[in-house]
Design a protein around this motif. Sequence first.
Motif, PDB file in Angstrom:
ATOM      1  N   GLU A 216       0.857  -1.192   0.000  1.00 43.71           N
ATOM      2  CA  GLU A 216       0.000   0.000   0.000  1.00 43.71           C
ATOM      3  C   GLU A 216       0.889   1.236   0.000  1.00 43.71           C
ATOM      4  OE1 GLU A 216      -3.861   1.891   2.392  1.00 43.71           O
ATOM      5  OE2 GLU A 216      -2.835   0.096   3.145  1.00 43.71           O
ATOM      6  N   GLU A 218       1.113   5.731  -1.578  1.00 38.38           N
ATOM      7  CA  GLU A 218       0.588   6.847  -2.356  1.00 38.38           C
ATOM      8  C   GLU A 218       1.736   7.454  -3.152  1.00 38.38           C
ATOM      9  OE1 GLU A 218      -1.611   9.801  -0.271  1.00 38.38           O
ATOM     10  OE2 GLU A 218      -3.181   8.417   0.387  1.00 38.38           O
ATOM     11  N   TRP A 230      -2.233  12.025  -8.374  1.00 38.14           N
ATOM     12  CA  TRP A 230      -1.769  11.462  -7.101  1.00 38.14           C
ATOM     13  C   TRP A 230      -2.681  10.293  -6.748  1.00 38.14           C
ATOM     14  CZ3 TRP A 230       2.641  12.262  -4.621  1.00 38.14           C
ATOM     15  CH2 TRP A 230       2.783  11.780  -3.319  1.00 38.14           C
ATOM     16  N   ALA A 231      -2.089   9.107  -6.581  1.00 36.33           N
ATOM     17  CA  ALA A 231      -2.873   7.880  -6.445  1.00 36.33           C
ATOM     18  C   ALA A 231      -2.618   7.196  -5.106  1.00 36.33           C
ATOM     19  CB  ALA A 231      -2.537   6.922  -7.580  1.00 36.33           C
ATOM     20  N   HIS A 232      -3.686   6.592  -4.577  1.00 37.11           N
ATOM     21  CA  HIS A 232      -3.576   5.670  -3.450  1.00 37.11           C
ATOM     22  C   HIS A 232      -3.680   4.261  -4.027  1.00 37.11           C
ATOM     23  CE1 HIS A 232      -5.247   3.109  -0.188  1.00 37.11           C
ATOM     24  NE2 HIS A 232      -4.351   3.762   0.531  1.00 37.11           N
ATOM     25  N   THR A 252      -6.583   1.114  -7.422  1.00 38.80           N
ATOM     26  CA  THR A 252      -5.998   2.453  -7.452  1.00 38.80           C
ATOM     27  C   THR A 252      -7.107   3.489  -7.358  1.00 38.80           C
ATOM     28  OG1 THR A 252      -4.188   1.676  -8.856  1.00 38.80           O
ATOM     29  CG2 THR A 252      -4.549   4.053  -8.756  1.00 38.80           C
ATOM     30  N   ASP A 254      -7.783   7.786  -7.481  1.00 33.14           N
ATOM     31  CA  ASP A 254      -7.263   9.136  -7.746  1.00 33.14           C
ATOM     32  C   ASP A 254      -7.621  10.023  -6.553  1.00 33.14           C
ATOM     33  OD1 ASP A 254      -6.579  11.638  -8.583  1.00 33.14           O
ATOM     34  OD2 ASP A 254      -7.576  11.524 -10.522  1.00 33.14           O
ATOM     35  N   VAL A 255      -6.606  10.399  -5.769  1.00 36.46           N
ATOM     36  CA  VAL A 255      -6.837  11.227  -4.570  1.00 36.46           C
ATOM     37  C   VAL A 255      -6.147  12.581  -4.729  1.00 36.46           C
ATOM     38  CG1 VAL A 255      -7.192   9.277  -3.011  1.00 36.46           C
ATOM     39  CG2 VAL A 255      -4.860  10.103  -3.433  1.00 36.46           C
ATOM     40  N   THR A 256      -6.019  13.036  -5.980  1.00 35.89           N
ATOM     41  CA  THR A 256      -5.352  14.323  -6.232  1.00 35.89           C
ATOM     42  C   THR A 256      -6.078  15.454  -5.523  1.00 35.89           C
ATOM     43  OG1 THR A 256      -4.697  13.476  -8.408  1.00 35.89           O
ATOM     44  CG2 THR A 256      -4.464  15.836  -8.026  1.00 35.89           C
ATOM     45  N   ARG A 259      -5.502  15.327  -1.813  1.00 32.32           N
ATOM     46  CA  ARG A 259      -4.134  15.754  -1.489  1.00 32.32           C
ATOM     47  C   ARG A 259      -4.011  17.270  -1.581  1.00 32.32           C
ATOM     48  NH1 ARG A 259       0.719  16.626  -4.528  1.00 32.32           N
ATOM     49  NH2 ARG A 259       2.598  16.112  -3.317  1.00 32.32           N
TER      50      ARG A 259
END
Length: 654
Positions: A216, A218, A230-232, A252, A254-256, A259
């Motif tokens: 795991e 980022e 920005w990916a988790h 995956t 997308d947590v851009t 963030r």
Amino acid sequence: MTSKSLEAVALRDDRYRVLVEAIVDYAIYMLDPQGNVASWNRGAQRFKGYTEAEIMGEHFSRFYTEEDRATGLPARALHIAATEGRFEQEGWRVRKDGSLMWAHVLIDPIRGDDGQLVGYAKITRDLSDRKAVQEALSQSEQRFRMLVQGVQDYAIYMLDPLGKVSSWNRGAQRFKGYTDEEIIGEHFSRFYTDEDRATDLPARALRTASSEGRFEAEGWRMRKDGTRFWAHVVIDPIRGEHGELVGFAKITRDVTERRNAQQELEATRARFIQAQKMEAIGQLTGGVAHDFNNLLAVVIGNLHLARKHLPPERKLRQLIENSIQAAERGATLTKRMLAFARRQELTRAPVDVPALVRGMAELLQRSISSNIPVSTQFPLQLPLAFVDASQLELALLNLTVNARDAMPKGGTIMIAAREAQVGTDEVSGLGPGHYVCLSVTDTGEGMDEQTLARAAEPFFTTKGVGKGTGLGLSMIHGFAEQSGGRLVLKSTKGQGTTAELWLPVAEAGVLLGEDQAPAPNLPALKTMTVLVVDDDPLVLMNTAAMLEDLNHKVLEASSGEQALRILRRSETLDLVITDQMMPGMTGTQLLEALKADHPDLPVILASGYAELPEDKIMGVVRLGKPFEQAELARALVMSLRPEAEVVPFRPKHG
């Protein structure tokens, strides 16, 4: 065949019959060559529901569905068994009660010794339970597949043991931009940045997932079009029945936005903490400067009075003059402290910029390293700028220190000024007009476009921790705009920086600032009774002494409440001079009380602060601390006769 042989055959047949009859998990029965039932065991009765008496002689096609009978399946099954030696199939069969069962069917031909077909052996097994389980599993797999494919906020896909993509959902297509046809069979490392591939991060991620059961992290990932997000990322190993690795499940997100929001929250929190810190520093600085102002007022006032009474001794007069200059320098420092604390009003007046720079030469050189030479370049004639001199000094000092910090290995600083006529849109944010452009140029590291765009933002700094607050340029920017001008930054990475202060030119006829004003011309005033209010006894005594030296009678009060009590007792009072910052009752509060009972009584408000309620002091003469006797005399005239024609002022011990 002998009788014993016949008995042995009969005994064997009986045993087979008993065996077949005893089997209940399989339907085992005989068909004649035409397909009619010729024998029936318990298993057949259990599965199909018919007794032996009901089914014997009936055609076996009744066990088939109408659809199968319509297609001639029973006849084809017998034909295949007879010609190919075997017929095997799974399908729906019909019980006596009309219900269906999923059956595995095996039909073998039975032939006599001469090879002639004498019938068929038919074995049927009820697989309805297994079929139900398979259908449930199939439906579950289909629902799961639909679920995975329907998810669009997560990229959910499979990798083979080598890291190649083996499945792809809609979320993966939405995030990464690849269709199934483009990505299936490709290695997943293409989603990583060049920097991550150089450090072998994709392979390490699979090794970690395989050895530790999960990976795991980022980080930045790449889309098909080359943009980043920005990916988790979560990678889980998938193992077979015997524990062997068959692939990886990769999820995956997308947590851009998350963030960015988190970073903005942290930046806002940092700015808030910094603002609180700077506010506390500002309050402390303002308080210190206020008290220092009072002390300087006493020192300067007493020195001026003492100078008037000196005997004609050159050495003693020289010492007094030197003390006055030192005190006045302290007053200048106090003005800068109050300017930093935002507690000094912006007093715009015509300023000779080259003269101001020359007057700061010693301070500027002391503020930078001796190995950084500072040169100046001014034209022979330059119009006066209309600006606050103290604030301009502070801005110039800040710009010079910034230039020094941009040259850690040394360099040169050039301070220049020029006259400029600006038309529409010639300088961004600057209106058309006549300006003086004061510039500070260094030969330092310079700034890139991104840094240059943010340089004047509050709390933005490229200096290390403890080496800069990020307030310098923002304060200069605010000061320039408040003055009707503009701060313009020009820089190229590796080629130094030029900071330009565009300041409006003073219009013809505007009076010079106090520091540049000639000796005051004031009318002589008759002797007055003046009430002086100040909580500092030293300031109170000094102000009283200067008034008495001007032939006035003085009453003293150390608070607003005491001043009101004196007013109630006094019948002949011509004027009140009050400090602003006093405990209990401030100067503006005392003003309100005086307006209520004595609306025509002139009042002078003495303060070193700018943060005063303008609506409360409209029409009130203000006297900035520290003040000299001449400034006090001017304030007296303005409070009593603002329209008076000026005549030369002469103190009684001039």
